[in-house]
Design a protein around this motif. Structure first.
Motif, PDB file in Angstrom:
ATOM      1  N   THR A 186       0.659  -1.664  -0.583  1.00 51.19           N
ATOM      2  CA  THR A 186      -0.111   0.039  -0.352  1.00 51.19           C
ATOM      3  C   THR A 186       1.461   1.315   0.509  1.00 51.19           C
ATOM      4  O   THR A 186       1.595   1.100  -0.062  1.00 51.19           O
ATOM      5  N   TYR A 187      -0.260   2.401   0.356  1.00 52.64           N
ATOM      6  CA  TYR A 187       1.132   3.567   0.360  1.00 52.64           C
ATOM      7  C   TYR A 187       1.280   4.190   1.832  1.00 52.64           C
ATOM      8  O   TYR A 187       0.039   3.983   2.830  1.00 52.64           O
ATOM      9  N   LEU A 188       1.935   5.167   2.464  1.00 56.58           N
ATOM     10  CA  LEU A 188       2.566   5.445   3.358  1.00 56.58           C
ATOM     11  C   LEU A 188       1.877   6.930   3.111  1.00 56.58           C
ATOM     12  O   LEU A 188       3.091   7.610   2.239  1.00 56.58           O
ATOM     13  N   ILE A 189       1.137   7.547   4.062  1.00 54.36           N
ATOM     14  CA  ILE A 189       0.932   8.710   3.123  1.00 54.36           C
ATOM     15  C   ILE A 189       1.025   9.763   4.843  1.00 54.36           C
ATOM     16  O   ILE A 189       0.612   9.328   5.772  1.00 54.36           O
ATOM     17  N   CYS A 190       1.965  10.152   4.853  1.00 55.27           N
ATOM     18  CA  CYS A 190       2.224  11.572   5.557  1.00 55.27           C
ATOM     19  C   CYS A 190       2.294  13.730   5.157  1.00 55.27           C
ATOM     20  O   CYS A 190       2.637  13.708   4.546  1.00 55.27           O
ATOM     21  N   TRP A 191       0.582  13.851   5.630  1.00 56.69           N
ATOM     22  CA  TRP A 191       1.035  15.433   4.683  1.00 56.69           C
ATOM     23  C   TRP A 191       0.931  15.353   3.420  1.00 56.69           C
ATOM     24  O   TRP A 191      -0.098  14.573   2.927  1.00 56.69           O
ATOM     25  N   ASN A 192       1.694  15.702   3.208  1.00 56.24           N
ATOM     26  CA  ASN A 192       2.264  15.596   1.515  1.00 56.24           C
ATOM     27  C   ASN A 192       3.136  14.717   0.684  1.00 56.24           C
ATOM     28  O   ASN A 192       3.863  15.032   0.316  1.00 56.24           O
ATOM     29  N   MET A 193       3.230  13.831   1.678  1.00 53.35           N
ATOM     30  CA  MET A 193       4.016  12.818   1.100  1.00 53.35           C
ATOM     31  C   MET A 193       3.679  11.834   1.255  1.00 53.35           C
ATOM     32  O   MET A 193       2.990  11.092   2.216  1.00 53.35           O
ATOM     33  N   VAL A 194       3.648  10.877   0.310  1.00 53.75           N
ATOM     34  CA  VAL A 194       3.414   9.451  -0.605  1.00 53.75           C
ATOM     35  C   VAL A 194       4.499   9.066  -0.516  1.00 53.75           C
ATOM     36  O   VAL A 194       4.976   8.954  -1.410  1.00 53.75           O
ATOM     37  N   GLU A 195       4.552   7.880   0.026  1.00 53.12           N
ATOM     38  CA  GLU A 195       6.079   6.772  -0.587  1.00 53.12           C
ATOM     39  C   GLU A 195       4.986   5.053  -0.048  1.00 53.12           C
ATOM     40  O   GLU A 195       4.056   4.939   0.727  1.00 53.12           O
ATOM     41  N   PRO A 196       5.636   4.654  -1.079  1.00 52.80           N
ATOM     42  CA  PRO A 196       4.618   2.536  -1.416  1.00 52.80           C
ATOM     43  C   PRO A 196       5.959   2.261   0.024  1.00 52.80           C
ATOM     44  O   PRO A 196       6.667   2.111   0.267  1.00 52.80           O
ATOM     45  N   HIS A 197       5.143   1.942   0.259  1.00 53.10           N
ATOM     46  CA  HIS A 197       5.295   0.605   1.454  1.00 53.10           C
ATOM     47  C   HIS A 197       6.132  -1.158   0.381  1.00 53.10           C
ATOM     48  O   HIS A 197       5.054  -1.781   0.282  1.00 53.10           O
ATOM     49  N   MET A 198       6.706  -1.291   0.678  1.00 48.99           N
ATOM     50  CA  MET A 198       7.168  -2.431   0.016  1.00 48.99           C
ATOM     51  C   MET A 198       7.419  -3.487   1.324  1.00 48.99           C
ATOM     52  O   MET A 198       9.035  -3.663   0.893  1.00 48.99           O
TER      53      MET A 198
END
Length: 115
Positions: A98-110
């Motif tokens: 899925t994706y890890l979302i923190c305010w305006n940052m979106v990073e893929p969780h792998m």
């Protein structure tokens, strides 16, 4: 640029390394305490000897790391332990892609990278 001091959670890093990297851990002269519901770090509060791993000798550790084999790193230290239910419930969520979302940052969780 050389650095001569380290900051942060060095004790936690040291216990993490001793648990997982067999060729740098000290010789334990007392029995390890690995009981259920007790942190693995408790095992290192006994007496031990640093004969194999001298203090303040980075060359020794560099040498040990360069000669390491894949079987000298413990990838899953908690597999053989009976962990509390809170540690094991929801395991499928921990391995979801899925994706890890923190305010305006979106990073893929792998999680497949470390499984």
């Amino acid at each position: 640029m050389a650095t001569n001091n380290v900051g942060g959670a060095c004790t936690l890093l040291q216990v993490w390394a001793w648990e997982r990297i067999s060729n740098i851990r000290p010789l334990v002269t007392s029995s390890l305490v690995h009981e259920d519901y007790i942190p693995c770090g408790i095992a290192w509060c006994g007496s031990y000897s640093h004969i194999r791993a001298p203090q303040h000798c980075t060359e020794h550790y560099k040498d040990q790391f360069s000669q390491m084999h894949d079987n000298q790193f413990v990838w899953r230290p908690y597999v053989m332990r009976n962990l509390p239910a809170i540690c094991v419930e929801g395991r499928p969520i921990l391995t979801s892609r899925t994706y890890l979302i923190c305010w305006n940052m979106v990073e893929p969780h792998m999680p497949q990278r470390v499984l």
